[in-house]
Design an enzyme around this catalytic site. Sequence first.
Site, short mmCIF file in Angstrom:
data_model
loop_
_atom_site.label_atom_id
_atom_site.label_comp_id
_atom_site.label_asym_id
_atom_site.label_seq_id
_atom_site.Cartn_x
_atom_site.Cartn_y
_atom_site.Cartn_z
N PHE A 1 0.80 -1.09 -0.03
CA PHE A 1 0.03 0.15 0.03
C PHE A 1 0.75 1.12 -0.18
CE2 PHE A 1 -2.07 3.30 2.58
CZ PHE A 1 -3.01 3.57 1.78
N SER A 2 0.72 2.21 -0.87
CA SER A 2 1.27 3.41 -0.95
C SER A 2 2.76 3.31 -1.01
CB SER A 2 0.96 4.16 0.45
OG SER A 2 1.30 5.56 0.35
N ALA A 3 3.76 3.71 -0.22
CA ALA A 3 5.11 3.59 -0.33
C ALA A 3 5.43 1.90 -0.49
CB ALA A 3 5.98 4.14 0.75
N HIS B 1 -1.43 -1.29 -4.40
CA HIS B 1 -2.73 -0.32 -3.99
C HIS B 1 -2.22 0.99 -3.74
CE1 HIS B 1 -6.20 0.84 -2.08
NE2 HIS B 1 -6.94 -0.42 -2.12
N HIS C 1 -7.18 8.12 -0.21
CA HIS C 1 -5.77 7.32 0.01
C HIS C 1 -6.00 6.36 1.11
CE1 HIS C 1 -1.69 6.71 -0.99
NE2 HIS C 1 -1.15 6.66 0.50
#
Length: 286
Positions: free
Chosen positions: A132-134, A156, A254
Amino acid sequence: MTGATSRAEVPTTLPGSVRTGVHRSAAGKRPYRLYVPSTGATSPRPLLVMLHGGTQDGATFAGSTGMDAVAQEHGLLVVYPEQVTSANPMRYWNWFSDQQRTSGEPAIIAGIISEMVATEDADPSRVYVAGFSAGAAMAAVLAGTHPDVVAAVGIHSGLAAGAADDVSSAFAAMRSPGPARRLARPVPAITFHGDSDPTVSIANSGRLTDQFGPGTRPEIQRGTVAGGRSYTVSRHDDGNGTMLEQWVVHGMAHAWSGGAAGHSYTDPSGPDASGEMVRFFLDHHR
């Protein structure tokens, strides 16, 4: 049209076991959390590597995604490597600077995979990396640095590999990504992104198309979770199966789609990203 479900309710107790450990190698060391299901013990199990987002850790990410429950249902091992504050004060994976096969965080994560194959009887032909994200951006990096190790990736709310090479360009790419770098070897991918994400622009989902599904014409499906969000799915087939499956969740910010209510970075009203990722992964092996 309706179709996908949400995973707003996650069981609080599962029959599998949770272990913690620390992986050490020449590339470095990282702690990890491992979920071992009570199912699927008669043969090597698939392995799913889950890379958390900023400010999260393994336990937080497990709670947000409900991935342990999905793993219990399908007999997967799930390992959650954890970023340390000495490498990044906010626990972000350094996807914008660590993009080498033989050093840095990609090498450490590959070392954790090797440890799981050696000590937990994980199936080396069914290793999947999601984040997720980073963590999602680092999963894309792993697809580029270790295509011989990773059978498929889940991205994601993330960015394409090579989108940045330092902190400044990382923030710029999150808002407005440049051209994507072609992968040296194709790796199947499933992606999720909210089209109201104020942190990582939905434009990054388009760059992932360029990286994981170039030259393919997608089949489009639209649907709505009962009582929840609508979504659009684009499936890119290269003639040998679906190489890229992209979910855009409409109105979502987010957050992990279909994640547990009240947890870190989750949107319970979206389609079940955890379940859909595992469904996609189990259709692929090296």
